[in-house]
Motif scaffolding. Sequence first.
Motif, PDB file in Angstrom:
ATOM      1  N   ALA A  16       0.817  -1.214   0.000  1.00 22.75           N
ATOM      2  CA  ALA A  16       0.000   0.000   0.000  1.00 22.75           C
ATOM      3  C   ALA A  16       0.851   1.264   0.000  1.00 22.75           C
ATOM      4  O   ALA A  16       0.375   2.336  -0.382  1.00 22.75           O
ATOM      5  N   ARG A  17       2.098   1.149   0.410  1.00 20.77           N
ATOM      6  CA  ARG A  17       2.981   2.313   0.460  1.00 20.77           C
ATOM      7  C   ARG A  17       3.648   2.602  -0.889  1.00 20.77           C
ATOM      8  O   ARG A  17       4.161   3.704  -1.105  1.00 20.77           O
ATOM      9  N   ILE A  18       3.661   1.639  -1.788  1.00 22.07           N
ATOM     10  CA  ILE A  18       4.330   1.830  -3.078  1.00 22.07           C
ATOM     11  C   ILE A  18       3.712   3.019  -3.805  1.00 22.07           C
ATOM     12  O   ILE A  18       2.490   3.116  -3.959  1.00 22.07           O
ATOM     13  N   ASP A  19       4.561   3.926  -4.254  1.00 24.13           N
ATOM     14  CA  ASP A  19       4.137   5.077  -5.041  1.00 24.13           C
ATOM     15  C   ASP A  19       4.121   4.636  -6.509  1.00 24.13           C
ATOM     16  O   ASP A  19       5.146   4.683  -7.196  1.00 24.13           O
ATOM     17  N   VAL A  20       2.968   4.179  -6.964  1.00 21.78           N
ATOM     18  CA  VAL A  20       2.852   3.624  -8.311  1.00 21.78           C
ATOM     19  C   VAL A  20       3.257   4.654  -9.360  1.00 21.78           C
ATOM     20  O   VAL A  20       3.878   4.302 -10.367  1.00 21.78           O
ATOM     21  N   ASP A  21       2.938   5.922  -9.142  1.00 23.46           N
ATOM     22  CA  ASP A  21       3.334   6.959 -10.101  1.00 23.46           C
ATOM     23  C   ASP A  21       4.845   7.051 -10.218  1.00 23.46           C
ATOM     24  O   ASP A  21       5.388   7.158 -11.324  1.00 23.46           O
ATOM     25  N   ALA A  22       5.553   7.005  -9.087  1.00 22.61           N
ATOM     26  CA  ALA A  22       7.018   7.084  -9.111  1.00 22.61           C
ATOM     27  C   ALA A  22       7.624   5.849  -9.766  1.00 22.61           C
ATOM     28  O   ALA A  22       8.564   5.956 -10.568  1.00 22.61           O
ATOM     29  N   VAL A  23       7.096   4.678  -9.433  1.00 21.90           N
ATOM     30  CA  VAL A  23       7.597   3.440 -10.036  1.00 21.90           C
ATOM     31  C   VAL A  23       7.334   3.457 -11.537  1.00 21.90           C
ATOM     32  O   VAL A  23       8.220   3.146 -12.341  1.00 21.90           O
ATOM     33  N   HIS A  24       6.133   3.850 -11.934  1.00 20.70           N
ATOM     34  CA  HIS A  24       5.817   3.927 -13.354  1.00 20.70           C
ATOM     35  C   HIS A  24       6.751   4.902 -14.068  1.00 20.70           C
ATOM     36  O   HIS A  24       7.267   4.609 -15.150  1.00 20.70           O
ATOM     37  N   ASP A  25       6.969   6.067 -13.480  1.00 16.51           N
ATOM     38  CA  ASP A  25       7.838   7.063 -14.107  1.00 16.51           C
ATOM     39  C   ASP A  25       9.221   6.487 -14.379  1.00 16.51           C
ATOM     40  O   ASP A  25       9.758   6.631 -15.483  1.00 16.51           O
ATOM     41  N   TYR A  26       9.799   5.819 -13.383  1.00 15.53           N
ATOM     42  CA  TYR A  26      11.135   5.248 -13.603  1.00 15.53           C
ATOM     43  C   TYR A  26      11.096   4.140 -14.649  1.00 15.53           C
ATOM     44  O   TYR A  26      11.895   4.137 -15.594  1.00 15.53           O
ATOM     45  N   LEU A  27      10.198   3.202 -14.481  1.00 18.67           N
ATOM     46  CA  LEU A  27      10.163   2.063 -15.398  1.00 18.67           C
ATOM     47  C   LEU A  27       9.884   2.496 -16.832  1.00 18.67           C
ATOM     48  O   LEU A  27      10.572   2.071 -17.767  1.00 18.67           O
ATOM     49  N   ALA A  28       8.885   3.338 -17.031  1.00 21.08           N
ATOM     50  CA  ALA A  28       8.471   3.723 -18.386  1.00 21.08           C
ATOM     51  C   ALA A  28       9.432   4.681 -19.065  1.00 21.08           C
ATOM     52  O   ALA A  28       9.554   4.668 -20.294  1.00 21.08           O
ATOM     53  N   SER A  38       2.835   1.048 -19.654  1.00 19.08           N
ATOM     54  CA  SER A  38       1.755   1.936 -19.227  1.00 19.08           C
ATOM     55  C   SER A  38       1.599   1.944 -17.704  1.00 19.08           C
ATOM     56  O   SER A  38       1.967   0.990 -17.020  1.00 19.08           O
ATOM     57  N   ARG A  39       1.019   3.018 -17.209  1.00 22.32           N
ATOM     58  CA  ARG A  39       0.762   3.114 -15.778  1.00 22.32           C
ATOM     59  C   ARG A  39      -0.189   2.026 -15.320  1.00 22.32           C
ATOM     60  O   ARG A  39      -0.047   1.459 -14.241  1.00 22.32           O
ATOM     61  N   GLU A  40      -1.185   1.731 -16.132  1.00 22.23           N
ATOM     62  CA  GLU A  40      -2.150   0.690 -15.775  1.00 22.23           C
ATOM     63  C   GLU A  40      -1.471  -0.663 -15.592  1.00 22.23           C
ATOM     64  O   GLU A  40      -1.806  -1.408 -14.675  1.00 22.23           O
ATOM     65  N   VAL A  41      -0.517  -0.971 -16.457  1.00 28.21           N
ATOM     66  CA  VAL A  41       0.218  -2.236 -16.335  1.00 28.21           C
ATOM     67  C   VAL A  41       1.072  -2.231 -15.075  1.00 28.21           C
ATOM     68  O   VAL A  41       1.081  -3.211 -14.328  1.00 28.21           O
ATOM     69  N   VAL A  42       1.752  -1.134 -14.803  1.00 17.47           N
ATOM     70  CA  VAL A  42       2.575  -1.050 -13.586  1.00 17.47           C
ATOM     71  C   VAL A  42       1.699  -1.217 -12.357  1.00 17.47           C
ATOM     72  O   VAL A  42       2.043  -1.972 -11.438  1.00 17.47           O
ATOM     73  N   GLU A  43       0.571  -0.550 -12.331  1.00 15.27           N
ATOM     74  CA  GLU A  43      -0.329  -0.672 -11.186  1.00 15.27           C
ATOM     75  C   GLU A  43      -0.770  -2.126 -10.984  1.00 15.27           C
ATOM     76  O   GLU A  43      -0.782  -2.636  -9.861  1.00 15.27           O
ATOM     77  N   ARG A  44      -1.089  -2.791 -12.061  1.00 16.35           N
ATOM     78  CA  ARG A  44      -1.510  -4.197 -11.948  1.00 16.35           C
ATOM     79  C   ARG A  44      -0.359  -5.086 -11.494  1.00 16.35           C
ATOM     80  O   ARG A  44      -0.548  -5.981 -10.666  1.00 16.35           O
ATOM     81  N   LEU A  45       0.825  -4.874 -12.021  1.00 13.64           N
ATOM     82  CA  LEU A  45       1.980  -5.679 -11.624  1.00 13.64           C
ATOM     83  C   LEU A  45       2.292  -5.516 -10.141  1.00 13.64           C
ATOM     84  O   LEU A  45       2.625  -6.494  -9.456  1.00 13.64           O
ATOM     85  N   GLY A  63      13.524   3.491  -4.769  1.00 12.75           N
ATOM     86  CA  GLY A  63      13.868   2.186  -5.313  1.00 12.75           C
ATOM     87  C   GLY A  63      12.697   1.239  -5.179  1.00 12.75           C
ATOM     88  O   GLY A  63      11.734   1.504  -4.450  1.00 12.75           O
ATOM     89  N   PHE A  64      12.806   0.116  -5.878  1.00 12.56           N
ATOM     90  CA  PHE A  64      11.672  -0.800  -5.948  1.00 12.56           C
ATOM     91  C   PHE A  64      12.155  -2.160  -6.415  1.00 12.56           C
ATOM     92  O   PHE A  64      13.116  -2.264  -7.175  1.00 12.56           O
ATOM     93  N   ALA A  65      11.462  -3.205  -5.969  1.00 12.09           N
ATOM     94  CA  ALA A  65      11.640  -4.561  -6.480  1.00 12.09           C
ATOM     95  C   ALA A  65      10.317  -5.292  -6.324  1.00 12.09           C
ATOM     96  O   ALA A  65       9.574  -5.036  -5.375  1.00 12.09           O
ATOM     97  N   ARG A  66      10.035  -6.192  -7.248  1.00  9.92           N
ATOM     98  CA  ARG A  66       8.838  -7.015  -7.122  1.00  9.92           C
ATOM     99  C   ARG A  66       9.181  -8.439  -7.496  1.00  9.92           C
ATOM    100  O   ARG A  66      10.170  -8.695  -8.188  1.00  9.92           O
ATOM    101  N   ALA A  67       8.349  -9.371  -7.037  1.00 11.62           N
ATOM    102  CA  ALA A  67       8.562 -10.779  -7.329  1.00 11.62           C
ATOM    103  C   ALA A  67       7.221 -11.467  -7.515  1.00 11.62           C
ATOM    104  O   ALA A  67       6.235 -11.101  -6.877  1.00 11.62           O
ATOM    105  N   PHE A  68       7.210 -12.439  -8.402  1.00 10.85           N
ATOM    106  CA  PHE A  68       6.018 -13.267  -8.589  1.00 10.85           C
ATOM    107  C   PHE A  68       6.455 -14.718  -8.687  1.00 10.85           C
ATOM    108  O   PHE A  68       7.584 -15.017  -9.059  1.00 10.85           O
ATOM    109  N   THR A  69       5.553 -15.627  -8.320  1.00 11.29           N
ATOM    110  CA  THR A  69       5.937 -17.015  -8.144  1.00 11.29           C
ATOM    111  C   THR A  69       4.806 -17.977  -8.471  1.00 11.29           C
ATOM    112  O   THR A  69       3.637 -17.591  -8.489  1.00 11.29           O
ATOM    113  N   ASP A  70       5.186 -19.245  -8.675  1.00 12.98           N
ATOM    114  CA  ASP A  70       4.181 -20.307  -8.752  1.00 12.98           C
ATOM    115  C   ASP A  70       3.856 -20.815  -7.346  1.00 12.98           C
ATOM    116  O   ASP A  70       2.984 -21.630  -7.159  1.00 12.98           O
ATOM    117  N   GLY A  71       4.588 -20.309  -6.353  1.00 14.70           N
ATOM    118  CA  GLY A  71       4.334 -20.643  -4.958  1.00 14.70           C
ATOM    119  C   GLY A  71       4.910 -21.956  -4.493  1.00 14.70           C
ATOM    120  O   GLY A  71       4.817 -22.297  -3.317  1.00 14.70           O
TER     121      GLY A  71
END
Length: 139
Positions: A16-28, A38-45, A63-71
């Motif tokens: 909930a603390r992630i600043d999606v706008d800031a992350v999107h700005d850097y990534l895009a 797109s911002r919509e894709v970043v928000e969903r990711l 800074g930012f990092a994300r991870a996804f898994t099959d669990g």
Amino acid sequence: MRRELGEGIELDDDAARIDVDAVHDYLANESYWAKGRSREVVERLVREAERVVGLYDGDRQIGFARAFTDGVSLIYLADVYVLPQYRGRGLGVELVRETVDNGPYAELRWVLHTRDASELYRRLGFGEPAASLMERRRD
């Protein structure tokens, strides 16, 4: 988890603390791997990731990092960055260490793609790229 790194810098895995706008700005606009995303894709990711870790200077996302898994057996580390003016201080190592080693998926096999930060990842136990990796790219 919230962890102080000193000088007002902290790590936090509160999605909930992630600043999606800031992350999107850097990534895009700055990254080589997600240019034009797109911002919509970043928000969903961010929303659908099993783990996100933010790096902050006060309230500013630096800074930012994300991870996804099959669990079960595999987890992918993605979209890792530290803003250029904060690099060279070990913050990237702490960001990745927190994401990989201190989270609920530490015992799974971690994978990632990178073309510029191999030494950072080697320091955290990642090996040389495997010759058996195959990738289907769409860009």
